[in-house]
Design a protein around this motif. Structure first.
Motif, PDB file in Angstrom:
ATOM      1  N   UNK A  48      35.700  55.329  31.422  1.00 51.60           N
ATOM      2  CA  UNK A  48      35.198  55.230  32.503  1.00 51.60           C
ATOM      3  C   UNK A  48      35.701  54.080  33.200  1.00 51.60           C
ATOM      4  N   UNK A  49      35.428  53.677  34.437  1.00 55.31           N
ATOM      5  CA  UNK A  49      36.045  52.747  35.273  1.00 55.31           C
ATOM      6  C   UNK A  49      35.186  52.480  36.477  1.00 55.31           C
ATOM      7  N   UNK A  50      35.935  51.666  37.181  1.00 55.70           N
ATOM      8  CA  UNK A  50      34.943  51.325  38.558  1.00 55.70           C
ATOM      9  C   UNK A  50      35.679  51.966  39.789  1.00 55.70           C
ATOM     10  N   UNK A  51      34.751  52.326  40.763  1.00 57.95           N
ATOM     11  CA  UNK A  51      35.660  53.032  41.884  1.00 57.95           C
ATOM     12  C   UNK A  51      34.844  52.198  43.217  1.00 57.95           C
ATOM     13  N   UNK A  52      35.632  52.165  44.036  1.00 57.75           N
ATOM     14  CA  UNK A  52      35.265  51.813  45.525  1.00 57.75           C
ATOM     15  C   UNK A  52      35.936  52.496  46.454  1.00 57.75           C
ATOM     16  N   UNK A  53      35.159  53.042  47.440  1.00 60.36           N
ATOM     17  CA  UNK A  53      35.954  53.918  48.557  1.00 60.36           C
ATOM     18  C   UNK A  53      35.079  53.673  49.867  1.00 60.36           C
TER      19      UNK A  53
END
Length: 144
Positions: free
Chosen positions: A28-33
């Protein structure tokens, strides 16, 4: 049509093996949009963002279409996690959601989205604008 108990047991074991194997290898990871949405019956949305996966940043392009009762415009900043991915490219795909809501000024919310690759986005966001919607949304996320 009835399945024999042996075939049913094999299907259950195969499903469990595939699900377990996927969970073990997934990461997994982090997301920002951010997404800007506007429309009158048919709406469109677009934006950009970033995926943080294994210490590396990947730029994202967001596009989308909605159909239903939509009137107004809004901008939303989403942030959260992405799970069940092996590679950054697993985030690429179409995310579909049905929803209803209204926003006048600042607001917020949380959503859970899944694409055809099995990537799961758990995001929350802050929304600004004036929009009333009861529609079906399609969001396409692509790594640049």
């Amino acid at each position: 049509m009835r399945l024999s108990s042996a075939i049913r047991a094999m299907l259950i074991a195969l499903t469990a093996t595939v699900a377990f194997g996927t969970a073990v290898c997934a990461d997994g990871g982090r997301i920002r949009f951010n997404v800007v949405k506007a429309g009158f019956v048919i709406g469109g949305s677009g934006g950009s963002g970033t995926l943080l996966f294994h210490g590396r940043y990947y730029p994202l392009v967001i596009g989308g279409v909605s159909y239903g009762f939509t009137f107004g415009a809004s901008a939303t900043d989403f942030f959260g996690t992405v799970s069940n991915i092996r590679w950054p490219s697993d985030v690429n795909g179409v995310y579909v959601a049905a929803g209803a809501g209204a926003a006048a000024g600042p607001g917020g919310g949380a959503i859970l989205l899944t694409n055809q690759n099995g990537a799961v986005l758990t995001v929350s966001g802050r929304q600004v604008g004036l929009i009333v919607a009861a529609d079906l949304n399609g969001l396409v996320i692509t790594i640049r």
